[in-house]
Design a protein around this motif. Sequence first.
Motif, mmCIF file in Angstrom:
data_model
loop_
_atom_site.group_PDB
_atom_site.id
_atom_site.type_symbol
_atom_site.label_atom_id
_atom_site.label_comp_id
_atom_site.label_asym_id
_atom_site.label_seq_id
_atom_site.Cartn_x
_atom_site.Cartn_y
_atom_site.Cartn_z
ATOM 1 N N GLU A 176 55.071 11.605 16.384
ATOM 2 C CA GLU A 176 56.129 12.672 16.916
ATOM 3 C C GLU A 176 55.461 13.846 16.860
ATOM 4 O O GLU A 176 55.872 14.548 17.549
ATOM 5 N N LEU A 177 54.900 14.336 15.550
ATOM 6 C CA LEU A 177 54.428 15.753 15.318
ATOM 7 C C LEU A 177 53.497 16.126 16.235
ATOM 8 O O LEU A 177 53.029 17.241 16.026
ATOM 9 N N ALA A 178 52.579 14.807 16.677
ATOM 10 C CA ALA A 178 51.293 15.235 17.457
ATOM 11 C C ALA A 178 51.636 16.319 18.625
ATOM 12 O O ALA A 178 50.820 17.348 18.745
ATOM 13 N N ARG A 179 52.780 16.555 19.223
ATOM 14 C CA ARG A 179 52.953 17.383 20.167
ATOM 15 C C ARG A 179 52.994 18.808 19.676
ATOM 16 O O ARG A 179 52.644 19.899 20.397
ATOM 17 N N TYR A 180 53.233 18.889 18.296
ATOM 18 C CA TYR A 180 53.363 20.448 17.996
ATOM 19 C C TYR A 180 52.066 20.691 17.233
ATOM 20 O O TYR A 180 51.713 21.638 16.632
ATOM 21 N N GLY A 181 50.895 19.804 16.912
ATOM 22 C CA GLY A 181 49.684 19.975 16.583
ATOM 23 C C GLY A 181 49.961 19.991 15.078
ATOM 24 O O GLY A 181 48.975 20.751 14.145
ATOM 25 N N VAL A 182 50.691 19.164 14.433
ATOM 26 C CA VAL A 182 50.836 18.940 13.187
ATOM 27 C C VAL A 182 50.463 17.469 12.821
ATOM 28 O O VAL A 182 51.068 16.629 13.110
ATOM 29 N N ARG A 183 49.715 17.317 11.714
ATOM 30 C CA ARG A 183 49.228 16.095 11.661
ATOM 31 C C ARG A 183 49.949 15.374 10.259
ATOM 32 O O ARG A 183 50.128 16.211 9.310
ATOM 33 N N VAL A 184 49.773 14.176 10.086
ATOM 34 C CA VAL A 184 50.199 13.513 8.766
ATOM 35 C C VAL A 184 49.629 12.449 8.453
ATOM 36 O O VAL A 184 49.176 11.545 9.073
ATOM 37 N N VAL A 185 49.405 12.636 6.979
ATOM 38 C CA VAL A 185 48.175 11.673 6.580
ATOM 39 C C VAL A 185 48.993 11.210 5.150
ATOM 40 O O VAL A 185 49.520 12.100 4.498
ATOM 41 N N THR A 186 48.608 9.668 4.961
ATOM 42 C CA THR A 186 49.283 9.551 3.592
ATOM 43 C C THR A 186 47.971 9.049 2.484
ATOM 44 O O THR A 186 47.210 8.301 2.968
ATOM 45 N N ILE A 187 48.157 9.390 1.476
ATOM 46 C CA ILE A 187 47.394 8.903 0.200
ATOM 47 C C ILE A 187 48.041 7.925 -0.595
ATOM 48 O O ILE A 187 49.043 7.933 -0.904
ATOM 49 N N ALA A 188 47.293 6.836 -0.840
ATOM 50 C CA ALA A 188 48.102 5.719 -1.598
ATOM 51 C C ALA A 188 47.215 5.485 -3.101
ATOM 52 O O ALA A 188 46.053 4.779 -2.959
ATOM 53 N N PRO A 189 47.500 6.171 -3.981
ATOM 54 C CA PRO A 189 46.645 6.223 -5.184
ATOM 55 C C PRO A 189 46.809 5.101 -6.091
ATOM 56 O O PRO A 189 47.775 4.270 -5.985
ATOM 57 N N GLY A 190 45.622 4.591 -6.734
ATOM 58 C CA GLY A 190 45.817 3.589 -7.604
ATOM 59 C C GLY A 190 46.270 3.961 -9.030
ATOM 60 O O GLY A 190 47.402 4.644 -9.018
#
Length: 253
Positions: A176-190
Amino acid sequence: MDIAGAGALITGGASGLGLATARRLAASGALVTIVDLPGSAGPATAAELGGRFAPADVTDPDQVAAAVATAAEAAPLRVVVNCAGIAPPAKVLDRDGRPSPLADFERVVRINLIGTYNVVAQAAAVMSRTDPSSDGDRGVIVNTASVAAFDGQIGQPAYAASKGGVAAMTLPLARELARYGVRVVTIAPGIMETPMLKGLPQPAQDSLGQQVPYPQRLGAPDEYARLVLSIIDNGYLNGETIRLDGAIRMAPK
């Protein structure tokens, strides 16, 4: 993305993963806004880093909107890192075989999942109107899930559900946010060496560390922070959940 002079907002930024991230971002030249509860070490942390403190409950839209506005006043908001969360253990049934209070489950999901979504929504509304870079970039949002999203243990149904939700919404948010040039990434820590784990006896900490295949130790908050910086730097990382866990796969209990 060059974050020198850019605004960065970190929830849960007064301790643990959030604090380590705030320090790394500040050292890289970002103008940091710490978002945490009023009684936290947020004011002292912000003063240490030359940043700002915005007290807020991440589940409150008005408080989060005010915190985002505070961050955007300092500099164009380019980085948001969601580290606020809780992890109280609770089984489905108590020792007498009765259902655990539903309110306990709801509280974990509300803070960890709904709180994360609330921050993403409030921040995205501001970031989408920020002037883009020459490459069209407006910003990066990094959320925090957990290996419990995939290897949830006994006593973790609420925590696993909340973190599984964070991982599951990563791709639709990124799309969804790609059109605004905003990336979304998640980190899953141990198993990370956060204040909660550091409160355990040393033998217990050592035992947990030995469950990690390699390196055989608890993860350091600064390793999480360094991954945040790598995500910011690598413009092709988007819509993904990255495990940071030393290859551990959690046992049932």
